[in-house]
Design an enzyme around this catalytic site. Sequence first.
Site, PDB file in Angstrom:
ATOM      1  N   ASN A   1     -76.821 -62.716 -49.523  1.00  0.00           N
ATOM      2  CA  ASN A   1     -75.661 -63.208 -50.259  1.00  0.00           C
ATOM      3  C   ASN A   1     -75.700 -64.730 -50.151  1.00  0.00           C
ATOM      4  O   ASN A   1     -75.314 -65.294 -49.126  1.00  0.00           O
ATOM      5  CB  ASN A   1     -74.370 -62.643 -49.637  1.00  0.00           C
ATOM      6  CG  ASN A   1     -73.125 -63.226 -50.282  1.00  0.00           C
ATOM      7  OD1 ASN A   1     -73.202 -63.895 -51.309  1.00  0.00           O
ATOM      8  ND2 ASN A   1     -71.976 -62.977 -49.673  1.00  0.00           N
TER       9      ASN A   1
ATOM     10  N   LYS B   1     -73.994 -66.899 -51.624  1.00  0.00           N
ATOM     11  CA  LYS B   1     -72.695 -67.572 -51.821  1.00  0.00           C
ATOM     12  C   LYS B   1     -72.890 -68.776 -52.752  1.00  0.00           C
ATOM     13  O   LYS B   1     -73.740 -68.728 -53.631  1.00  0.00           O
ATOM     14  CB  LYS B   1     -72.090 -67.949 -50.465  1.00  0.00           C
ATOM     15  CG  LYS B   1     -72.061 -66.756 -49.510  1.00  0.00           C
ATOM     16  CD  LYS B   1     -71.192 -66.957 -48.321  1.00  0.00           C
ATOM     17  CE  LYS B   1     -71.257 -65.710 -47.454  1.00  0.00           C
ATOM     18  NZ  LYS B   1     -70.374 -65.759 -46.310  1.00  0.00           N
TER      19      LYS B   1
ATOM     20  N   HIS C   1     -65.815 -59.151 -51.831  1.00  0.00           N
ATOM     21  CA  HIS C   1     -66.163 -59.896 -50.619  1.00  0.00           C
ATOM     22  C   HIS C   1     -64.881 -60.502 -50.041  1.00  0.00           C
ATOM     23  O   HIS C   1     -63.974 -60.882 -50.788  1.00  0.00           O
ATOM     24  CB  HIS C   1     -67.174 -60.995 -50.962  1.00  0.00           C
ATOM     25  CG  HIS C   1     -67.744 -61.643 -49.738  1.00  0.00           C
ATOM     26  ND1 HIS C   1     -67.054 -62.624 -49.046  1.00  0.00           N
ATOM     27  CD2 HIS C   1     -68.897 -61.440 -49.068  1.00  0.00           C
ATOM     28  CE1 HIS C   1     -67.781 -62.989 -48.008  1.00  0.00           C
ATOM     29  NE2 HIS C   1     -68.903 -62.290 -47.990  1.00  0.00           N
TER      30      HIS C   1
ATOM     31  N   GLU D   1     -64.228 -63.306 -48.952  1.00  0.00           N
ATOM     32  CA  GLU D   1     -63.915 -64.649 -49.469  1.00  0.00           C
ATOM     33  C   GLU D   1     -63.224 -64.559 -50.824  1.00  0.00           C
ATOM     34  O   GLU D   1     -62.390 -65.390 -51.152  1.00  0.00           O
ATOM     35  CB  GLU D   1     -65.205 -65.490 -49.532  1.00  0.00           C
ATOM     36  CG  GLU D   1     -65.645 -65.902 -48.131  1.00  0.00           C
ATOM     37  CD  GLU D   1     -67.137 -66.112 -47.963  1.00  0.00           C
ATOM     38  OE1 GLU D   1     -67.859 -66.190 -48.973  1.00  0.00           O
ATOM     39  OE2 GLU D   1     -67.583 -66.184 -46.800  1.00  0.00           O
TER      40      GLU D   1
ATOM     41  N   GLU E   1     -67.917 -55.585 -43.460  1.00  0.00           N
ATOM     42  CA  GLU E   1     -67.993 -56.986 -43.042  1.00  0.00           C
ATOM     43  C   GLU E   1     -66.696 -57.371 -42.337  1.00  0.00           C
ATOM     44  O   GLU E   1     -65.731 -57.789 -42.996  1.00  0.00           O
ATOM     45  CB  GLU E   1     -68.193 -57.894 -44.256  1.00  0.00           C
ATOM     46  CG  GLU E   1     -69.483 -57.659 -45.001  1.00  0.00           C
ATOM     47  CD  GLU E   1     -69.999 -58.940 -45.653  1.00  0.00           C
ATOM     48  OE1 GLU E   1     -71.157 -59.293 -45.402  1.00  0.00           O
ATOM     49  OE2 GLU E   1     -69.237 -59.588 -46.378  1.00  0.00           O
TER      50      GLU E   1
ATOM     51  N   GLY F   1     -69.743 -65.590 -41.225  1.00  0.00           N
ATOM     52  CA  GLY F   1     -69.957 -67.036 -41.152  1.00  0.00           C
ATOM     53  C   GLY F   1     -69.520 -67.671 -39.844  1.00  0.00           C
ATOM     54  O   GLY F   1     -69.462 -68.887 -39.732  1.00  0.00           O
TER      55      GLY F   1
ATOM     56  N   SER G   1     -72.652 -62.485 -39.733  1.00  0.00           N
ATOM     57  CA  SER G   1     -73.514 -63.166 -38.757  1.00  0.00           C
ATOM     58  C   SER G   1     -74.708 -62.314 -38.319  1.00  0.00           C
ATOM     59  O   SER G   1     -75.078 -62.317 -37.144  1.00  0.00           O
ATOM     60  CB  SER G   1     -72.696 -63.629 -37.539  1.00  0.00           C
ATOM     61  OG  SER G   1     -71.687 -64.529 -37.954  1.00  0.00           O
TER      62      SER G   1
HETATM   63  P1  PGA Z   1     -72.908 -64.423 -42.828  1.00  0.00           P
HETATM   64  O1  PGA Z   1     -72.231 -63.921 -44.183  1.00  0.00           O
HETATM   65  O2  PGA Z   1     -74.168 -63.638 -42.633  1.00  0.00           O
HETATM   66  O3  PGA Z   1     -73.156 -65.879 -43.049  1.00  0.00           O
HETATM   67  O4  PGA Z   1     -71.903 -64.165 -41.737  1.00  0.00           O
HETATM   68  C1  PGA Z   1     -72.243 -62.562 -44.541  1.00  0.00           C
HETATM   69  C2  PGA Z   1     -71.487 -62.370 -45.830  1.00  0.00           C
HETATM   70  O5  PGA Z   1     -70.474 -63.044 -46.026  1.00  0.00           O
HETATM   71  O6  PGA Z   1     -71.868 -61.546 -46.679  1.00  0.00           O
END
Ligand code: PGA
Length: 249
Positions: free
Chosen positions: A9, A11, A94, A96, A166, A172, A211
Amino acid sequence: MRRKLFVGNWKMNGSLVANGVLLKGVRAGAQEARGELAVCVPACYLAQCSQILSMSGIALGAQDVSSHTVGAYTGEVSARMLQDFGCRYVIIGHSERREYHGETDEEVAQKAQRALAAGLTPIICVGETLAEREASLTWDVINRQIKALLSLLEPAEVEGLVVAYEPVWAVGTGKNATPEIAQEVHVAIRALLAQKSAEAGKRVRILYGGSMRPENALDLLQMPDIDGGLIGGASLKADDFLAIAKAVL
Ligand code: PGA
């Protein structure tokens, strides 16, 4: 046996130059991956990435899709458009998008329906915030998020989903869920899916996201109900993304 799936992903990262370098690196090591690879790129780069990935076996995906089919929706990208560019996957719901764009469970379900109708595989993200986990609300949140989907989709549609657990507190932050925590939630998600369709309970791949890194991937992927990863930060480096995809025993 569910085939493992590793989805990058990206982003809101990338550029024409950087995408070329990153995908060249991923292509070079893709043969050794212990499962299927996919990258979900910003919509404006779909054409470029689709071209670079042609004949590579690496699937292309988007990070969001409109809940509408076509028409006067400025700024939106439809499922049909994603399909036009060779997308196989689309990330939906997601955290976000839920947090910064106010996406509701109902919208997520509608988007999933649109994506499925266009022949795409939705990757539905679910997960609790830290405050919700600390208040012992994890089950309520997961239950609510999954049930909203199940109430709109037909059993055969549910069978066509991928789900990503998630935990928001792990996205993140560099703080991943332990394999045991993730496995516990994955089992609960699987049980909910199975209520709608026994086949979906068996077939749907449930990815872990938050993460995921080369250092923790093997422990997570050893869990029987963790069928791969949705990988943010680590998917921006070809070596790290590939190391995760090779971490399966
Ligand atoms: P990350 O993000 O691996 O940077 O924690 C995962 C995601 O948001 O899909």
